[in-house]
Scaffold this active site. Structure first.
Site, PDB file in Angstrom:
ATOM      1  N   HIS A   1       0.826  -1.206   0.000  1.00  0.00           N
ATOM      2  CA  HIS A   1       0.000   0.000   0.000  1.00  0.00           C
ATOM      3  C   HIS A   1       0.861   1.258   0.000  1.00  0.00           C
ATOM      4  O   HIS A   1       0.481   2.279  -0.580  1.00  0.00           O
ATOM      5  CB  HIS A   1      -0.916   0.016   1.223  1.00  0.00           C
ATOM      6  CG  HIS A   1      -1.844  -1.139   1.289  1.00  0.00           C
ATOM      7  ND1 HIS A   1      -1.875  -2.009   2.348  1.00  0.00           N
ATOM      8  CD2 HIS A   1      -2.777  -1.594   0.410  1.00  0.00           C
ATOM      9  CE1 HIS A   1      -2.784  -2.932   2.123  1.00  0.00           C
ATOM     10  NE2 HIS A   1      -3.339  -2.710   0.964  1.00  0.00           N
TER      11      HIS A   1
ATOM     12  N   GLY B   1      -9.097  -5.494   0.769  1.00  0.00           N
ATOM     13  CA  GLY B   1      -9.336  -4.286  -0.013  1.00  0.00           C
ATOM     14  C   GLY B   1      -8.922  -4.469  -1.466  1.00  0.00           C
ATOM     15  O   GLY B   1      -8.746  -5.592  -1.951  1.00  0.00           O
TER      16      GLY B   1
END
Length: 301
Positions: A65, A114
């Site tokens: 991320h 996610g």
């Protein structure tokens, strides 16, 4: 006099966050002139943007991320590492105990956290000769144990030191299919990092350095005196005083980075993996994503 420093966790406080709360409770941040304000995001996906835009000065996020945030224009930089390659894989309750390899996922409902979890899941399936269309992917966020318990999913991506223990405690038992290199996947993309933004690092380097010294103190104490560290954590967060949290704390301890430094090889492995996923271009400069210059070299606690 202390300076307020907003610090954003990667999700709700977990036992593996112990070094941060130990450092806060034992006054290590205060010694560095820092009033650490620990914040929990309502959505873990918001962390990269909130830190990247300076609404939080420092936070926690996984390596993949952090890189993706930089690619999208957020000037993120990792200062060090909290959790080093925690065992990642697919967890399931024993009522779905017919999962022994990736092939067994055909026809199953698989939970993921996610956006990037979906990329990783689809890639895992393809590399193991399973068509992603033959699997129903369900975005469940960080609530894989709840989704399993409710019957929403048959298996979900999680960590063996956290979610697996929660599932084991909430059901008749659980299984875990660990991601292995033989499956074409590495775990270092899930390493949890301390991240900041370039502006904060440029304008307040002493504050960033003080933060890292305090965290190193909390980390040293946690490793040297784990039982005391857990008690300090429970004092800060009374809801942690249960057997599940204790198990998660001790299962996480081997993966809490002792020296806090990120590893160059991990960055390049994740970069290569993200190129494979077509999430970044081959010319991307991975070294702009991290620094180990503020990692203390000496023991603090």
């Amino acid at each position: 006099m202390t300076t307020r420093l907003p610090f954003l966790l990667n999700w709700h406080a977990y036992p593996y966050h112990a070094p941060i709360f130990v450092a806060k409770e034992l006054g290590y941040f205060e010694q560095e002139g820092i009033n650490l304000a620990v914040l929990e995001p309502t959505d873990p996906s918001d962390v990269t943007e909130l830190v990247g835009t300076g609404r939080a000065d420092i936070g926690l996020k996984a390596m993949i991320h952090t890189i993706a945030g930089r690619v999208r224009g957020f000037p993120l930089k990792a200062l060090g590492m909290l959790l080093d390659e925690p065992p990642t894989g697919l967890l399931y309750s024993n009522k779905n105990n017919n999962i022994s390899d990736v092939q067994d996922l055909k026809g199953k409902r698989i939970g993921y956290v996610g956006e990037f979890g979906k990329y990783i899941l689809d890639d895992l399936l393809r590399k193991n000769a399973v068509n992603p269309a033959d699997v129903k992917a369900v975005r469940v966020g960080m609530k894989v144990p709840n989704a399993l318990a409710s019957g929403l999913i048959d298996a979900g991506i999680g960590l063996s030191n956290c979610q697996l223990i929660e599932v084991e405690n909430d059901s008749a038992g659980a299984g875990f299919l660990k991601f292995e290199e033989s499956m074409g996947i590495h775990c270092c993309f899930c390493s949890v990092l301390y991240i900041t933004n370039d502006k904060f690092l440029k304008e307040k380097p002493q504050l960033a350095q003080g933060f890292m010294r305090a965290v190193k103190g909390g980390t040293d104490f946690t490793h040297q005196k784990p039982e005391q560290a857990f008690e300090v954590l429970c004092k800060a967060l009374p809801r942690m005083r249960d057997e599940t949290s204790r198990k998660i704390f001790h299962a996480s301890l081997p993966y809490i980075s002792r020296d806090l430094a990120t590893k160059e090889k991990d960055w390049y492995e994740v970069k290569e993996y993200m190129e494979h996923l077509k999430l970044l271009n081959t010319g991307f400069d991975i070294e702009q994503c991290y620094t180990n210059s503020l990692v203390p070299q000496e023991a603090i606690a």
